[in-house]
Enzyme design. Structure first.
Site, mmCIF file in Angstrom:
data_model
loop_
_atom_site.group_PDB
_atom_site.id
_atom_site.type_symbol
_atom_site.label_atom_id
_atom_site.label_comp_id
_atom_site.label_asym_id
_atom_site.label_seq_id
_atom_site.Cartn_x
_atom_site.Cartn_y
_atom_site.Cartn_z
ATOM 1 N N LYS B 79 -7.419 19.439 -8.358
ATOM 2 C CA LYS B 79 -6.457 18.790 -7.461
ATOM 3 C C LYS B 79 -5.184 18.474 -8.241
ATOM 4 C CE LYS B 79 -6.115 14.827 -4.296
ATOM 5 N NZ LYS B 79 -6.777 13.585 -3.834
ATOM 6 N N SER B 154 -7.372 13.206 1.062
ATOM 7 C CA SER B 154 -6.264 13.953 0.528
ATOM 8 C C SER B 154 -6.679 15.153 -0.327
ATOM 9 C CB SER B 154 -5.385 13.034 -0.329
ATOM 10 O OG SER B 154 -6.122 12.556 -1.430
ATOM 11 N N SER B 178 -10.878 10.143 -0.098
ATOM 12 C CA SER B 178 -10.227 11.440 -0.294
ATOM 13 C C SER B 178 -11.077 12.533 -0.942
ATOM 14 C CB SER B 178 -8.949 11.269 -1.117
ATOM 15 O OG SER B 178 -7.940 10.693 -0.353
#
Lengths: 103, 479
Positions: B79, B154, B178
């Site tokens: 990420k 996210s 997330s």
């Protein structure tokens, strides 16, 4: 309404954000709707509740973080050049920024 | 070999047994990414040369018969909120569009030193603020299971590459759900460890009392393997806990008989989709059949979690994001003539609408005259939420709930209503607020084929029991 256009300008100023007039209108609406929802917390009497300071603050908690207190000794760090490599503007030694004091 | 189906376990075995070379694996993955990722938009940056160099090193060692590190040749993706030395790291924001970090995030460095190969950096909501991946400055990610839907957020890119098979596994971060929410939406496993279990050194900060790094994987066993490698004390992060890390993989396959599982009534009320409910209830029933004792419990302050979260997370974010001022790194506006103008224009041009909204809310909650009513109040309610769990964990070993109230929603469906977007995290935020670990494991699908996730929550530092239970759910599920 909790937040007025004036509040939005004041808070934007604190946060160093420059909002366009359209952004300010939208912000006023969104913040009011979120703050109305946050009002739910006022149902709770918290006068005798201590605020959370650390999620692991049980008896064993502090022992798990004893290592956080270390001797304040010099350790290797990034070379100057490497630390400056992402600077938007530099003279090689320092970060350059626009003038602070008007002539 | 269908590389889309490779797991951490099967990849490392295939390479160690010389059924395939690391170089071949990496080349095949880049071929697949280039063919399939355009539509999904999960990768923001690829680091092909570096990955191939690393793979060549592993193949050379294997050729000489040298012992290989435990994750040798396993292709992972990261990420983009974790910094990677020499590889652009954007946090999904325009303000870091050309930021090339001079150091590695500890979690990434640990995976690499165990032999894992980083394929690239993954799309996410800007500064990890969002529940749909629509807040990225680089465009939304599409859910590989249904491309008209969001992958969640996210860590949307992280869940999407695992679901699409364009990486074997991924690292994500979880501040209010997330990791677990996108894992549920994309039908993969997502593990958020205890607060302090994994170092956050090199994680671009959103809300420091809530941020966690954890793995997203195809299987529970893979999550156990990766967590073991990234967990443990780090001298570079004083909030990383000095607690020994068990060999989580040994939990895989252990019986769950006799474990006491709490089912909180508050998580099965209004707003829960009927198909999600029946799927989660079936998984709980299966755990009962496997010998778990199911105990109804109450977490009475549940409805206060989202308002508490949005005060604390935004307050911390407003402070953490003050560093983006255009002086030392990142974007700088070219329109400014004075210093003060430069700060403002840089931040106005560099941040997206949701990030500005959260900075504004957080600044307001911390400002003079409002601190007691908002921030302090929220920290007190956080204590009440923690007490709910202390009480519950006196009676039970773990708690089972749905991960999300609904399956993945359509792109654009909630984009104009921040509050309804915030409610997508209603079952996940509490674990972040009280610092306990949580895992989301697929437990079924809707009639239209959308994945459903079961969330299991445990006591501080008891990730082991989550792996044991999640593995049981994974293997009892009719595929």
């Amino acid at each position: 309404m909790k937040i007025t256009d004036q509040d939005v300008s004041y808070v934007a100023d604190l946060a160093n954000l420059e909002l366009t007039p359209e952004e300010r209108t939208r912000m006023e609406k969104d913040l009011n709707s979120i703050l109305d929802y946050i009002d739910l917390l006022n149902e709770l009497d918290t006068s005798n509740v201590p605020p959370m300071v650390q999620v692991l603050s049980d008896k064993a908690g502090s022992a798990k973080f004893e290592h956080a207190f270390r001797a304040d000794e010099l350790r290797p760090c990034l070379p100057h050049e490497t630390a400056m490599q992402n600077a938007p503007d530099t003279d090689g030694d320092f970060f350059k920024v626009p003038r602070v004091i008007e002539k | 070999m269908n590389i889309g189906l490779l797991t951490v376990e099967s990849t490392r075995t295939a390479i160690a047994q010389k059924q395939i070379t690391a170089t071949r694996v990496v080349e095949d993955f880049y071929r697949k990414i280039k063919a399939e990722d355009k539509e999904i938009n999960a990768y923001l940056t690829l680091c092909e040369d570096r990955a191939l160099r690393q793979a060549a090193g592993i193949d050379e060692a294997a050729g000489k018969g040298d012992p290989l590190p435990p994750l040798a040749g396993v292709p992972v993706a990261i990420k983009d909120v974790m910094v990677t030395k020499g590889i652009r790291s954007t946090a999904g924001s325009k303000i870091l569009e050309s930021f090339i970090p001079p150091y590695d995030c500890t979690a990434v460095a640990r995976l690499q030193s165990a032999g894992a190969i980083v394929l690239g950096k993954l799309n996410c909501d800007e500064f990890a603020m969002g529940s749909s991946n629509e807040n990225s400055a680089y465009g939304p990610v599409r859910n590989p299971r249904d491309k008209s839907r969001v992958p969640g957020g996210s860590s949307g890119g992280s869940a999407a590459v695992v679901a699409a098979g364009t990486a074997v596994a991924a690292l994500g971060s979880d501040t209010g759900g997330s990791i677990r929410q996108p894992a549920a939406f994309c039908g993969v496993v997502g593990m958020m460890p205890t607060y302090g279990r994994v170092s956050r050194y090199g994680l671009i900060a959103f809300a420091s009392s809530l941020d966690h790094i954890g793995p997203l994987t195809k299987t529970v066993q893979d999550a156990a393997i990766l967590l073991r490698h990234i967990a443990g004390r780090d001298p570079l992060d004083s909030t990383s806990a000095g607690v020994p890390v068990p060999d989580y993989e040994q939990e895989i396959g252990k019986p769950v008989k006799g474990l006491r599982l709490g089912v909180p009534g508050e998580y099965f009320g209004e707003g829960l989709d009927t198909e999600v409910r029946s799927s989660v209830e079936a998984a709980i029933q299966q755990l009962a059949t496997d010998g778990c004792e199911i105990i109804p419990i109450s977490l009475p302050h549940t409805r206060y979690a989202i308002p508490t979260y949005y005060l604390i997370a935004t307050a911390e974010a407003s402070s953490n994001l003050a560093r983006y001022d255009g002086v030392r790194y990142g974007y700088r506006s070219k329109q400014a003539h004075t210093l003060s103008e430069m700060y403002r224009k840089t931040r106005d041009e560099g941040f997206g609408p949701e990030v500005k909204r959260r900075i504004m809310l957080g600044t307001y909650a911390l400002s003079a005259g409002y601190y007691d009513a908002y921030y302090l109040k929220a920290q007190k309610v956080r204590t009440l939420l923690a007490r709910d769990f202390e009480e519950a964990f006196r009676q039970v070993d773990a708690i089972v709930t749905p991960t999300t109230p609904t399956p993945a929603f359509k792109l654009g469906e909630k984009a104009d209503d921040p509050l309804s977007m915030y409610l997508a995290d209603i079952y996940t935020v509490v674990a972040d607020l009280v610092g306990i670990p949580g895992i989301s494991v697929p437990c079924g699908k809707t009639k239209s084929g959308l994945p459903i996730g079961l969330q299991i929550l445990g006591k501080h530092f008891d990730e082991s029991i989550l792996f044991r239970l999640a593995h049981t759910v994974e293997h009892g599920r009719a595929v």
